[in-house]
Design a protein around this motif. Structure first.
Motif, mmCIF file in Angstrom:
data_model
loop_
_atom_site.group_PDB
_atom_site.id
_atom_site.type_symbol
_atom_site.label_atom_id
_atom_site.label_comp_id
_atom_site.label_asym_id
_atom_site.label_seq_id
_atom_site.Cartn_x
_atom_site.Cartn_y
_atom_site.Cartn_z
ATOM 1 N N UNK A 652 15.945 -18.720 -4.375
ATOM 2 C CA UNK A 652 16.474 -17.464 -4.886
ATOM 3 C C UNK A 652 16.139 -17.260 -6.360
ATOM 4 N N UNK A 653 16.463 -18.251 -7.191
ATOM 5 C CA UNK A 653 16.216 -18.115 -8.629
ATOM 6 C C UNK A 653 14.735 -18.117 -8.959
ATOM 7 N N UNK A 654 13.953 -18.920 -8.229
ATOM 8 C CA UNK A 654 12.515 -18.957 -8.487
ATOM 9 C C UNK A 654 11.872 -17.625 -8.150
ATOM 10 N N UNK A 655 12.281 -17.021 -7.042
ATOM 11 C CA UNK A 655 11.743 -15.713 -6.661
ATOM 12 C C UNK A 655 12.148 -14.661 -7.685
ATOM 13 N N UNK A 656 13.396 -14.700 -8.150
ATOM 14 C CA UNK A 656 13.860 -13.721 -9.135
ATOM 15 C C UNK A 656 13.090 -13.867 -10.443
ATOM 16 N N UNK A 657 12.791 -15.111 -10.854
ATOM 17 C CA UNK A 657 12.022 -15.310 -12.079
ATOM 18 C C UNK A 657 10.616 -14.745 -11.935
ATOM 19 N N UNK A 658 10.112 -14.774 -10.728
ATOM 20 C CA UNK A 658 8.774 -14.243 -10.483
ATOM 21 C C UNK A 658 8.720 -12.732 -10.686
ATOM 22 N N UNK A 659 9.865 -12.031 -10.587
ATOM 23 C CA UNK A 659 9.879 -10.579 -10.719
ATOM 24 C C UNK A 659 9.446 -10.115 -12.098
ATOM 25 N N UNK A 660 9.432 -11.017 -13.081
ATOM 26 C CA UNK A 660 8.975 -10.624 -14.403
ATOM 27 C C UNK A 660 7.468 -10.434 -14.426
ATOM 28 N N UNK A 661 6.766 -10.950 -13.413
ATOM 29 C CA UNK A 661 5.323 -10.793 -13.343
ATOM 30 C C UNK A 661 4.970 -9.505 -12.581
ATOM 31 N N UNK A 662 3.901 -8.872 -13.019
ATOM 32 C CA UNK A 662 3.463 -7.627 -12.382
ATOM 33 C C UNK A 662 2.847 -7.936 -11.030
ATOM 34 N N UNK A 663 3.418 -7.354 -9.972
ATOM 35 C CA UNK A 663 2.885 -7.526 -8.623
ATOM 36 C C UNK A 663 1.711 -6.578 -8.408
ATOM 37 N N UNK A 664 0.657 -7.087 -7.777
ATOM 38 C CA UNK A 664 -0.470 -6.234 -7.413
ATOM 39 C C UNK A 664 -0.294 -5.779 -5.969
ATOM 40 N N UNK A 665 0.327 -4.623 -5.802
ATOM 41 C CA UNK A 665 0.421 -4.021 -4.480
ATOM 42 C C UNK A 665 -0.259 -2.658 -4.496
ATOM 43 N N UNK A 666 -1.509 -2.668 -4.982
ATOM 44 C CA UNK A 666 -2.337 -1.473 -4.920
ATOM 45 C C UNK A 666 -2.749 -1.238 -3.473
ATOM 46 N N UNK A 667 -3.285 -0.051 -3.200
ATOM 47 C CA UNK A 667 -3.691 0.240 -1.819
ATOM 48 C C UNK A 667 -4.808 -0.693 -1.373
ATOM 49 N N UNK A 668 -5.649 -1.144 -2.337
ATOM 50 C CA UNK A 668 -6.731 -2.064 -1.979
ATOM 51 C C UNK A 668 -6.176 -3.420 -1.563
ATOM 52 N N UNK A 669 -5.176 -3.922 -2.305
ATOM 53 C CA UNK A 669 -4.638 -5.236 -1.951
ATOM 54 C C UNK A 669 -3.830 -5.169 -0.665
ATOM 55 N N UNK A 670 -3.114 -4.073 -0.441
ATOM 56 C CA UNK A 670 -2.372 -3.930 0.816
ATOM 57 C C UNK A 670 -3.332 -4.000 1.998
ATOM 58 N N UNK A 671 -4.477 -3.317 1.869
ATOM 59 C CA UNK A 671 -5.481 -3.371 2.949
ATOM 60 C C UNK A 671 -6.006 -4.789 3.135
ATOM 61 N N UNK A 672 -6.199 -5.510 2.036
ATOM 62 C CA UNK A 672 -6.683 -6.894 2.123
ATOM 63 C C UNK A 672 -5.655 -7.797 2.801
ATOM 64 N N UNK A 673 -4.378 -7.643 2.461
ATOM 65 C CA UNK A 673 -3.330 -8.456 3.072
ATOM 66 C C UNK A 673 -3.211 -8.172 4.561
ATOM 67 N N UNK A 674 -3.325 -6.906 4.927
ATOM 68 C CA UNK A 674 -3.237 -6.561 6.351
ATOM 69 C C UNK A 674 -4.395 -7.157 7.131
ATOM 70 N N UNK A 675 -5.582 -7.158 6.545
ATOM 71 C CA UNK A 675 -6.746 -7.727 7.225
ATOM 72 C C UNK A 675 -6.656 -9.253 7.305
ATOM 73 N N UNK A 676 -6.098 -9.886 6.280
ATOM 74 C CA UNK A 676 -6.102 -11.344 6.208
ATOM 75 C C UNK A 676 -4.965 -11.981 7.008
ATOM 76 N N UNK A 677 -3.757 -11.404 6.911
ATOM 77 C CA UNK A 677 -2.582 -12.075 7.473
ATOM 78 C C UNK A 677 -1.954 -11.362 8.672
ATOM 79 N N UNK A 678 -2.186 -10.062 8.817
ATOM 80 C CA UNK A 678 -1.371 -9.307 9.760
ATOM 81 C C UNK A 678 -2.130 -8.782 10.964
ATOM 82 N N UNK A 679 -3.421 -9.117 11.072
ATOM 83 C CA UNK A 679 -4.145 -8.753 12.288
ATOM 84 C C UNK A 679 -3.620 -9.612 13.440
ATOM 85 N N UNK A 680 -3.170 -8.980 14.497
ATOM 86 C CA UNK A 680 -2.614 -9.703 15.635
ATOM 87 C C UNK A 680 -1.203 -10.188 15.434
ATOM 88 N N UNK A 681 -0.614 -9.881 14.283
ATOM 89 C CA UNK A 681 0.766 -10.308 14.016
ATOM 90 C C UNK A 681 1.699 -9.180 14.435
#
Length: 749
Positions: A652-681
């Motif tokens: 919990x605390x480690x994840x919350x500390x991570x929120x200070x970092x800028x997340x890259x959830x651009x449309x390009x990265x979302x497409x990459x994550x879907x292709x890499x981890x979520x095909x067939x999921x």
């Protein structure tokens, strides 16, 4: 095993007192109110539909409703001038308008920004002759703003390509500059001629008005009321004269001048004509040259600020410290792709950029985000952090002081960095009800408070850390930054929060006459309050990732989560073009915003359990579950949700500390994550699983088809079905959208 109920983010123990103005509209539970009275206990509001009905709310009740997203605050909604302007301005959020409108607005804004930049440098004036002479440079400077990629671009610029505007006239540019200064970003969106009207005053009226208004420029110093009276008398006298001319004309005399009766201008028109007079010329005429010089000479007193969030300065700073990117805490369970998205390259030293925001009145730090390089994402996520309660960040690092500085700022001032001049960033701020302004380039003194904060950080915070860097080799000497670097990236984020919350906010500040920023915030919020934070739905539309998705009979899928609603299903049945615009907000996966036929609606996830979940927790759970049940095509929803709960409890605390970092959830990265981890999921979305239940008499079992087990009894015995967030737990008929293959129809189909 049942579902674990989603625990909301912890809020600061000290809540902000919210401020509502006399002309504000406050919508609570769908009912429109207008503030009537306030005291130290709370507010009294009057309903706008029934003026005789008043209701009271304590500050604690309002704070609770704001944090739960049950209050919508529309600043100055009932102000007469604002009400008139709304006839000519868009009625919905600017970021929700069509891509064609976004494109045109960005085009005009780039030219206006370039003009204002040159005007501040004294290179152009608000006359057609001056603008025509400078038009080439204005267009060239506008390309800096126009070339920054944004959602509405038909052909985004790539590499070093510059997009230079071509079509603009000096007169039209000046009109748009005036409209922009009056109404902000909203004035740049064409509303198809709405609210336009022809000018009532002709050239004769305007000439007489201009001559008479100059009666104000005399040493006798007449009042505005006297000038209005002079104008009325002048028009009466001129109309009487023209009446006599018409009589002579009727008698056959040829006069050679107009005898048309003049339209007397209104008081508002006279005031507007007076405001067009040059202020310095007015002071010379009324007070003399020496007094005019004193009145217009620049002074060094600085900003006069009284309220919290009256002005917030936001800027970027390269942190003067080297941090080894070692794995610790949450980093140990991140994949290499996830580390790369946060700018983490294993085994390398890293410099970080801090995007920070400071309330200029109280000197409190109201947002911070760390990134490897500044971008539109860092600017928008910092803006998102400004309006939110930051108790979860303070709790994660064990801070002893609250970090409850949240609300909607009146103005954000930035520099001219690409992250801040980005069109989508500026539109998002406008939709949140925030004015955003970029100070002159190369003049940091216009953002003196945030620059001073960075200087304090460099001396009092970074100076205590090993692995710090220096401005030049002379100062550095033999100090080896890389060899002495011992602070991990995660520890750097923790140290930043601890220093800001427990040290900087509690230390006497010279700019506050020795008062601490925390005490100043509490004192001024108690006196003036702050505007409440924007609702979750508005933040999703204004700051969410801009996507395009194709609607199917199963709804819309983003990162493996399916979103559906009855409204979306009806739209799907009656439209041939299935692609829609979507806003996806990484801080809450419980819903997405979808544009259907020009209107934006909220479409919820088919699982209520995603409400309040962050994208990072979801992706960690997906990766963990896929590794454990790789051969399984459909994953039971309980497995997924229990994995997310376990990750949160352990880290919990480690994840919350991570929120200070800028997340890259651009449309390009979302497409990459879907292709890499979520095909067939695919998550098993069957509403009810076949189960065997003990018989009511304790002997044997009851089959699911046995009439002795009613549906309510079955729910009461089964902890999964009895859970309030179970997908099939709803009053009335079953949810047709929980099972994409279920047979369903509408009565009015």
């Amino acid at each position: 095993m049942g579902f674990t109920k989603r625990i909301p983010e912890p809020l600061s123990a000290t809540r902000s007192r919210f401020a509502f103005g006399e002309y504000d509209e406050v919508i609570i539970d769908g009912i429109s109110y207008r503030p009537s009275e306030s005291n130290e206990f709370g507010y009294t509001f009057r309903r706008t539909d029934l003026l005789s009905v008043a209701e009271s709310f304590t500050h604690a009740m309002l704070s609770q409703r704001v944090n739960s997203g049950e209050i919508e605050h529309r600043r100055d909604a009932f102000l007469p001038d604002h009400a008139k302007r709304r006839l000519n301005l868009p009625t919905q959020e600017l970021s929700a308008l069509s891509l064609k409108q976004q494109q045109k607005a960005k085009y005009h804004e780039s030219l206006i920004r370039a003009f204002l930049e040159m005007e501040a440098e004294g290179k152009v004036k608000r006359t057609e002759e001056s603008v025509k002479a400078a038009l080439a440079e204005i267009k060239f400077r506008a390309s800096k703003y126009l070339s920054v990629p944004s959602e509405g671009d038909p052909f985004p610029a790539h590499g070093n390509t510059m997009i230079v505007p071509t079509k603009i006239s000096a007169s039209r540019l000046l009109k748009r500059v005036a409209a922009f200064r009056r109404d902000g970003m909203a004035a740049l969106y064409d509303q198809g001629g709405q609210g336009r009207r022809s000018r009532r005053l002709g050239p004769d009226e305007l000439a007489l008005l201009a001559r008479t208004v100059r009666n104000y420029l005399t040493m006798e110093q007449p009042s505005v009321a006297q000038v209005v009276e002079d104008v009325d008398n002048a028009f009466i006298a001129e109309n009487l004269r023209r009446q006599e001319l018409r009589k002579r004309e009727a008698a056959g005399e040829k006069l050679g001048e107009s005898t048309r009766p003049l339209v007397t201008p209104s008081r508002e028109t006279i005031h507007l004509a007076g405001r067009k007079l040059d202020p310095f010329e007015v002071d010379i005429a009324r007070f003399g040259l020496e007094e005019a010089r004193k009145r217009n000479a620049p002074v060094g007193k600085g900003l006069e600020l009284t309220r919290p969030f009256e002005r917030v300065e936001m800027d970027e700073w390269q942190v003067d410290v080297m941090a080894p990117l070692a794995e610790s805490g949450i980093w140990s369970i991140l994949s290499q792709e996830e580390k790369s998205s946060l700018g983490l390259e294993e085994g390398k030293m890293a410099r970080w950029f801090l995007t920070a925001a400071e309330c200029c009145t109280t000197r409190c730090v109201v947002a911070m985000k760390l990134s490897r390089s500044p971008s539109k994402r860092s600017a928008m996520q910092t803006m998102d952090m400004i309006v939110r309660d930051k108790g979860v960040w303070a709790d994660a690092v064990g801070a002893h002081s609250p970090w409850n500085m949240s609300g909607t700022p009146e103005l954000i001032v930035t520099d001219c960095g690409s992250a801040f001049i980005d069109f989508d960033t500026r539109v998002g701020a406008t939709d949140l009800g925030i004015n955003i302004d970029a100070g002159p380039a190369g003049m940091p003194e216009f953002r003196a408070r945030i620059e001073r904060l960075f200087g304090t950080m460099a001396n009092n915070f970074i100076g205590r850390l090993t692995g710090r860097t220096f401005s030049n080799t002379v100062v550095k000497g033999d100090y080896d930054s890389e060899a002495r670097a011992a602070l991990t990236a995660e520890e750097l984020s923790e140290a930043l929060v601890r220093w800001v919350v427990d040290v900087y906010h509690r230390r006497p500040h010279a700019g506050l006459n020795g008062e601490t920023p925390l005490n100043c915030w509490n004192r001024l919020v108690g006196r003036y309050g702050v505007a409440p934070m924007p609702a979750l739905g508005l933040r999703r539309r204004a700051l969410g990732t801009r996507l395009k998705r194709t609607v199917s009979k199963k709804g819309i899928s983003v990162l493996g989560i399916r979103y559906h609603s009855e409204v979306l299903a009806r739209w799907f049945m009656h439209n041939t073009e299935k692609e829609v615009r979507v806003r996806w907000y990484s801080e809450d996966l419980g819903a997405i915003a979808v544009e259907l036929d020009g209107k934006w609606i909220e479409v919820p996830s088919v699982f209520e359990r995603f409400h309040g979940e962050r994208a990072q927790t979801w992706m960690l759970a997906v990766r963990e579950v896929r590794a454990s049940v790789a051969a399984q095509k459909k994953i039971d929803q309980e497995v997924i949700f229990n994995a997310m709960t376990r990750l949160r409890e352990i880290n919990a605390n480690a994840i919350a500390r991570q929120w200070l970092f800028v997340d890259d959830y651009s449309k390009e990265r979302i497409a990459e994550l879907e292709d890499r981890y979520l095909i067939g999921f695919e998550v098993d979305e069957t509403p009810d699983t076949l189960r065997l239940y003990p018989a009511s008499d304790g002997l044997g079992i009851d089959l699911p088809t046995a009439p002795s087990v009613t549906q309510p009894e079955r729910r009461a015995r089964d902890p999964v079905l009895a859970a309030p967030n179970h997908a099939s737990h709803a009053a009335g008929a079953p949810n047709a959208f929980a099972d994409p293959d279920a047979d369903w129809s509408f009565g009015d189909k």
